[in-house]
Scaffold this active site. Structure first.
Site, PDB file in Angstrom:
ATOM      1  N   SER A 113      65.822 -16.527  67.784  1.00 36.78           N
ATOM      2  CA  SER A 113      65.899 -17.554  66.800  1.00 36.78           C
ATOM      3  C   SER A 113      64.457 -17.323  65.997  1.00 36.78           C
ATOM      4  CB  SER A 113      66.123 -18.866  67.087  1.00 36.78           C
ATOM      5  OG  SER A 113      66.233 -19.615  66.009  1.00 36.78           O
ATOM      6  N   HIS A 114      63.556 -18.375  65.937  1.00 32.18           N
ATOM      7  CA  HIS A 114      62.352 -18.357  65.339  1.00 32.18           C
ATOM      8  C   HIS A 114      61.245 -17.602  66.065  1.00 32.18           C
ATOM      9  CE1 HIS A 114      62.301 -21.717  68.180  1.00 32.18           C
ATOM     10  NE2 HIS A 114      60.815 -21.496  67.886  1.00 32.18           N
ATOM     11  N   ASP A 277      64.898 -18.781  59.097  1.00 34.68           N
ATOM     12  CA  ASP A 277      64.359 -18.393  60.321  1.00 34.68           C
ATOM     13  C   ASP A 277      65.303 -16.769  61.002  1.00 34.68           C
ATOM     14  OD1 ASP A 277      66.836 -19.265  61.220  1.00 34.68           O
ATOM     15  OD2 ASP A 277      65.811 -19.786  63.220  1.00 34.68           O
ATOM     16  N   ASP A 279      67.421 -16.019  62.872  1.00 35.63           N
ATOM     17  CA  ASP A 279      69.092 -15.810  62.968  1.00 35.63           C
ATOM     18  C   ASP A 279      69.652 -16.711  61.930  1.00 35.63           C
ATOM     19  OD1 ASP A 279      68.087 -18.288  64.167  1.00 35.63           O
ATOM     20  OD2 ASP A 279      69.809 -18.491  65.509  1.00 35.63           O
ATOM     21  N   ASP A 281      69.671 -20.224  60.748  1.00 41.74           N
ATOM     22  CA  ASP A 281      70.163 -21.331  61.116  1.00 41.74           C
ATOM     23  C   ASP A 281      69.115 -22.362  60.437  1.00 41.74           C
ATOM     24  OD1 ASP A 281      68.487 -21.010  63.219  1.00 41.74           O
ATOM     25  OD2 ASP A 281      70.103 -21.794  64.890  1.00 41.74           O
ATOM     26  N   ARG A 282      67.975 -22.249  60.425  1.00 42.84           N
ATOM     27  CA  ARG A 282      66.625 -22.995  59.897  1.00 42.84           C
ATOM     28  C   ARG A 282      66.591 -22.856  58.350  1.00 42.84           C
ATOM     29  NH1 ARG A 282      62.154 -23.978  64.368  1.00 42.84           N
ATOM     30  NH2 ARG A 282      63.272 -24.012  66.179  1.00 42.84           N
ATOM     31  N   LYS A 376      73.405 -25.370  63.085  1.00 41.04           N
ATOM     32  CA  LYS A 376      72.598 -25.518  61.767  1.00 41.04           C
ATOM     33  C   LYS A 376      72.628 -24.402  61.032  1.00 41.04           C
ATOM     34  CE  LYS A 376      68.322 -24.754  64.266  1.00 41.04           C
ATOM     35  NZ  LYS A 376      68.621 -24.672  65.626  1.00 41.04           N
TER      36      LYS A 376
END
Ligand code: VG1
Ligand code: CO
Length: 542
Positions: A113-114, A277, A279, A281-282, A376
């Site tokens: 992710s991030h 981000d 992946d 989702d943010r 998300k």
């Protein structure tokens, strides 16, 4: 096709944190680390025989190799069908959607992710369930149990398959379908939002800038914002996915998306700015001269989602993670809908979404989403904002000003202390936990504690209880602070301190740092952050 049973032994600590199992990339690449974990997931979820899986990742370093390894293990375990994103790439929201749309039994999403990517950075694997959402705590426990008694990995003796061309390939009995990673997601967004209204807004001169941070959303943002809604090609910045995200942290906040923030606060700012981000989702939302905190974004969306066609029927209820500000609670109260407070991590929203108790949910960490999937969704939030702007005719700053006037403002900031010595962080938390009961009535740096507790959550759908989810300190005058340790880091401990102060009248356009400074001082006095960690300032302030 030959299938080998490769002998192995348990590897300690293969337990998913807040979102999947994240480790240093080299640790993931070490012999049998990934293989053990994938086999444990299969064993812990009742085997793979005849099942359908979705497979893809955010394209970071080791993504391509990991996909091939997972395919061989799925083939070795008798899986029936695997749906893979072209080139092995899928954003997390796109993967969640595909699991639901294809009726898959689960999905493997390769992402940290991030967290930064690269051979000396981070890698991760999340396992999602048939509802498209992250494995629940119960399923995670079953996977951990399987990882602790693993003795063999079942692997097909097959060559790498090329994932560049769309279409079907077979490995022995397993069917692999390579699909376009963007198409299905685009169709879903078309159902939820009035993209023609956004296109008309753009045609009327509205300008925007989306920072894909060299991560997975570049192709998605180009297809949606440029090709579909007519934004100029330079509206998508850092749009080419890179295995190391260009060396940055693909984390959409004012610190890591500093270039975009500089632009939005400067004289040549476009009307709207956003970022996503690693992946996808943010999201970060920022108007001209106006940064929107994720907590405020959730509240504003809760208030106005009915302006988007997919939400015209209104909301069944809303939920937020505990550290997220109570701004959305105020909207829910005004609308007379339920509002749930869950522990940090998207997995806790799944049951509420599945049961139809909530339509919308979000986290202070730049995650917002709805019942359209079970993760998300960064670009979803961007389109939701654009749809609201297109229909209301108001700028981001005007929308927020109206919102605060109506509901009051929950000034909010998160302070992160990164790479703190793990033992120091653990004792800071456990010592504070032991003092919680004695705190009410005591004053710290001029603020008096009214209530203090260790947050526990009883899932209203399945009754499962998750305890020790963060220490909450409430102060006189509507201030709240939360302390918890991150469950996504890969070195040392990250102490997160979440600060919130409700202001209902007077000046609602103050600097959040100024408003929250007394609270930050009080928290430092209670928890002895500087004294114990030697840090006098946080590494990141959101
Ligand atoms: C962080 C955030 C949390 C989020 C999680 C995964 O977890 O605080 O809200 O759900 O990251 O997001 P932690 O345990 O480090 O505080 V993502 O986009 O990194 O999968
Ligand atoms: Co993410």
């Amino acid at each position: 096709m030959l299938i080998h049973d490769i002998p192995t032994a348990p590897i300690a600590g293969q337990k998913a944190g807040t979102s999947g199992l994240r480790r240093k990339t080299r640790e993931y690449m070490a012999p049998l680390f990934l293989e053990n974990y994938v086999q444990a997931i299969i064993d812990g979820t009742g085997g793979a025989q005849g099942k359908t899986y979705v497979l893809g990742g955010d394209g970071r370093y080791f993504n391509a190799e990991a996909i091939q390894i997972i395919l061989r293990i799925l083939a070795g375990n008798g899986a029936g069908r695997v749906i893979v994103g072209q080139g092995g790439v899928l954003s997390t929201p796109a993967a969640s959607h595909l699991i639901r749309k294809t009726g898959a039994d689960g999905g493997f999403i390769l992402s940290a992710s991030h967290n930064p990517g690269g051979i000396d950075a981070d890698f991760g694997l999340k396992y999602n369930m048939a509802n498209g959402g992250p494995a629940t705590e119960t399923m995670t426990a079953a996977i951990v149990a399987a990882s602790e008694k693993i003795t063999r990995i079942r692997m097909a003796d097959s060559a790498d398959i090329t994932l560049d061309a769309l279409g079907e390939v077979t490995i022995g009995a397993i069917q692999v379908r390579v699909i376009d990673p963007v198409d299905d997601y685009l169709a879903l967004m078309e159902e939820l939002f009035d993209l023609d209204a956004i296109a008309a807004l753009v045609a009327g001169g509205f300008t925007l800038r989306f920072d894909a941070m060299h991560a997975v959303t570049g192709p998605y943002a180009r297809a949606l914002l440029v090709d579909r809604c007519g934004a100029s090609p330079d509206s998508v910045m850092n749009g080419t996915p890179l295995p190391d995200f260009g060396g940055g942290h693909p984390d959409p906040n004012p610190v890591w998306a500093a270039d975009l923030m500089g632009l939005m606060m400067g004289p040549d700012a476009p009307d709207f700015g956003a970022a996503s981000d690693g992946d996808g989702d943010r999201n970060m939302i920022v108007g001209r001269g106006c940064y929107v905190t994720p907590s405020d974004s959730l509240a504003l969306i809760a208030d106005r989602a009915h302006l988007a066609k997919g939400y015209a029927r209104g909301l069944a209820g809303v939920a937020r993670s505990m550290p997220t500000s109570a701004a959305v609670d105020r909207v829910a109260a005004a609308k007379g809908i339920a509002c749930f407070e869950t522990p940090t991590g998207w997995k806790f929203f799944g049951n509420l979404l599945d049961a139809g108790r909530i339509t919308l949910c979000g986290e202070e960490s730049a995650g917002t989403g709805s019942d359209h999937i079970r993760e998300k969704d960064g670009l979803w939030a961007v389109l939701m904002w654009l749809n609201i702007i297109a229909v209301s005719g108001q700028s981001v700053a005007a929308l927020m000003a109206t919102h605060w006037r109506t509901y009051g403002r929950n000034y909010y900031s998160r302070h992160d202390y990164e790479d703190v010595d793990s033992a120091v962080a653990a004792s800071l938390m456990s010592d504070l936990r032991e003092r919680l009961e004695s705190l009410p009535g005591q004053g710290f740096a001029g603020l008096t504690v009214t209530k203090a507790d260790d947050f526990a959550y009883a899932d209203p759908v399945d009754g499962s209880v998750s305890s020790s989810q963060g220490l909450r300190l409430f102060f006189e005058g509507g201030a709240r602070a939360v302390l918890r340790l991150s469950g996504t880091g890969t070195s040392g401990a990250t102490l997160r301190v979440y600060l919130e102060q409700l202001v209902t009248d007077g000046d609602l356009h103050q600097d959040a740092g100024d408003v929250l400074a007394p609270l930050a001082a009080a928290v430092d006095a209670v928890a002895e952050i500087a004294a114990r960690t030697g840090r006098t300032a946080p590494d990141v302030r959101t």
